[in-house]
Structures are given as structure tokens and as C-alpha cells.
Design a protein around this motif. Sequence first.
Motif, PDB file in Angstrom:
ATOM      1  N   TRP A 283       0.869  -1.173   0.000  1.00  0.00           N
ATOM      2  CA  TRP A 283       0.000   0.000   0.000  1.00  0.00           C
ATOM      3  C   TRP A 283       0.909   1.227   0.000  1.00  0.00           C
ATOM      4  O   TRP A 283       1.692   1.443   0.921  1.00  0.00           O
ATOM      5  N   ILE A 322      -3.823  -3.252   9.272  1.00  0.00           N
ATOM      6  CA  ILE A 322      -4.838  -2.858   8.298  1.00  0.00           C
ATOM      7  C   ILE A 322      -6.142  -3.543   8.676  1.00  0.00           C
ATOM      8  O   ILE A 322      -6.241  -4.777   8.645  1.00  0.00           O
ATOM      9  N   SER A 324     -10.003  -4.103   7.761  1.00  0.00           N
ATOM     10  CA  SER A 324     -10.823  -4.005   6.547  1.00  0.00           C
ATOM     11  C   SER A 324     -12.245  -4.460   6.809  1.00  0.00           C
ATOM     12  O   SER A 324     -12.486  -5.492   7.430  1.00  0.00           O
ATOM     13  N   GLN A 352      -8.348   3.482   2.353  1.00  0.00           N
ATOM     14  CA  GLN A 352      -8.591   3.301   0.930  1.00  0.00           C
ATOM     15  C   GLN A 352      -9.739   2.319   0.784  1.00  0.00           C
ATOM     16  O   GLN A 352     -10.033   1.550   1.702  1.00  0.00           O
ATOM     17  N   SER A 359     -10.626  -0.235   3.798  1.00  0.00           N
ATOM     18  CA  SER A 359      -9.465  -0.585   4.622  1.00  0.00           C
ATOM     19  C   SER A 359      -8.945   0.655   5.325  1.00  0.00           C
ATOM     20  O   SER A 359      -8.768   1.703   4.705  1.00  0.00           O
TER      21      SER A 359
END
Length: 394
Positions: A283, A322, A324, A352, A359
Motif C-alpha cells: 500500500w 490494516i 478491513s 482506501q 481498509s
Amino acid sequence: MALLVQKFGGTSVGSIERIEAVAERVIKARQSGHQVVVVLSAMAGETNRLLGLAKQIDEVPTPRELDVLLAAGEQVSIALLAMALNKRGYSAVSLTADQVVIRTDNAFNNATIREVETQRMTALLGNDNIVIVAGFQGRDVEGNITTLGRGGSDTTAVAIASALDADECQIFTDVDGVYSTDPRIVPTATRLDVIHFDHMTSMARLGAKVLQLQSVEYACQHRVPLRVLSSFDEGEGTLVNFDSMVSSTIIGVALQKQHVLLEIALPKAELSKQITLFGLTPWILDHASDENKSQIVAANDDIARLKLVFDSKMRHIGMVSILSLVGDGTQHCLDAVQKVLKEASIKVHTYQGDAKCLSLLIDDEDHVAAVDLIHKKFVVDVQSLDNQSYLAVS
């Protein structure tokens, strides 16, 4: 009578006692009138043991020879299971990938299956044999042994199920299905009976460990129904197919923890170009104060390769996770999610997403509290309000 492909992982065949238990599980399916093809991983720890031997010889082993070595692990487990079944009076034949004829490309250590021949397996099944196939391995067009990468036995099972047009591919593991989030973090997480392939693919990509991503994508592409079952407990597990049972917005929470936030002294466009050349897909973030610098989020496994390329330009910022959320229209929940986390003093560095996934990047030390909170507010509470089924991941 159904044709079942049953895959058992390394933990499931990690000892002679467990191989004997797998034999009983396979016999139960056979006694129910089903034809059975079994795909096995190497015994737990065996692949790492073989890799350790290789590294005692050469820290960076030749990829071709490493595959020759690593493929030996599955040959042990398939022979032992065949012995256990034959001892019980059930005719069983073990086959390596070469004996089946599982053709792959020539990408040693991370090959892709191109074709599975079915003639020998079909003939053996027609003569009432249980067929046992070595997972994780194949042969390229030049006859070289190849391996499929970490978790490749799942892909072997799915590819065989597709080639044989099996009724179901059953993945036996140490969990009894797929959960609404990791039950080790949130004990109140719930197992789901059915999951849509689109959502399972997202969850596997975003950190759910119960199914390997490549196998889910292959099964989705070839429309092979998957079922996740426990090797150690009875139950119906979780079925992954194309029947959608979900209507609520957030249907599951996945987590990728212990990632590293790095600063690299390159503009985002240049960094992206260089990283792509090395096969990495981290990322990449914009740098708020300097357009000649970028930030990336990388898994620990990728740090060594990144150092080789960017060592003098790379600075470690901190450990992150992260988190999500997966579902239809998740981007509409961004404000609400950020508000909930802010009220709990959990910082969101950035985010994003698209129509099916959102996420958020958070500090690694906050991942337990964040998953618990988001799961309760956006899965459990929503489910209790509208009484809808929701997705389960682990």
C-alpha cells in the motif's frame, strides 16, 4: 452418490495418530456412498524442516533443486494415508503430481497450475479406489518438479475438483468454518453457514487465513463449491458458493496485523514503478509534507527485499495494522467508522476502498480494540437490528 475432493492440511496429518483419524474421516464419506479423492499436504513442520536442510547447504538454494527437495514431504503423507486405508480394507492408491499429470508453468517455488489430466484418477475411482494425491506440487513442460508456493495444496485440491467436475471441494483444517472476524481476537465472532465467493475472495486477500487466496480465486473462476470443515470436530462447516445470503452493508471484518509503515525518499510515481519491477504490491501512501517522499505499508516478509532495493532511502516509522470492512457499499460507512474509532481514541492514519471494501490503517497496538469495536458496531448490532445473516471470516 457424489464425487468429493477432500483436502487435509499439515496439522491434520501431523502425526500417525492424526493420519489414522483422517483415514476414518475419509472412510465415513466412502461409507455414505461417495467417491473420494484426497489431497494432502506434508506433515506439519516437514516443509520447514526440508527448507532448513537446504539452507544448511546454501543460504539461497537453487530454485529448481529446492522444489525437488520440498516436493518430498507430500510423498510421505500420501503413502502413509494409503497404508492406513488399505489396512482397514479400503482400496486406496497414492499418486504424486507427476503420476496424476498436474502440469504447471516453470515458476519454481511459486508455480501456477495449467492443466490437470483426469484419466488415471477416473479409472481408479471407477474401480472403487480412494485416490490420494500429493498437494503443493506439479511438473512443467520440461518435466521439472515444481511447487505451488505457500498454501498450494488448497489450489491442488480445487484444480482437481474442477477437472473432475466434483460436487464439492472440502477443505479440512483446524477451524470449523469461516467467522465474522478472527475468533481468537473476538470470542463472540460467529460462524456462517454460507458465504458468497466475492466476499470470501476479498476476505482472503485482506487477511483471513482460513482459505488461501489463490485457491479461492481458482474455485471462483471455475465455479467449484468450497466447504471449510474441521479435521477434529463434526459439523457442516462453511460453504463458499455463489448464493448470496447477505443484505446488510458490513458483512465481515478482516485484519492484517504487524505490518510496517516505512518512509522512502522517492516520489510516489517513481516508487510505484520500482516496486512493481520486484513483484511487490504494498500500500503506497502520499507524503503529506514532501512530494519527493512516500510512505508504504509492507508485510514483514517483504522487508528484506525492500532493503535490497531502497536501504539507504528507507526509514522505519512504526508498526501498523490494516483493518478491513467487507460488504456492498462499504464506502458509505467511512464517516461512521471513523467517528466510532475517534471516540475510542484510535487513530486512523489513512484509508482506501471501493464499493465492496474499506481498509483503514491504524497503529498495531490498537488492533484488538479496533476489531472488537467495529465488529460489534457494524456487524453484530446491524445483524441484531435487521436479523440478516452476515459473513464469517477467520
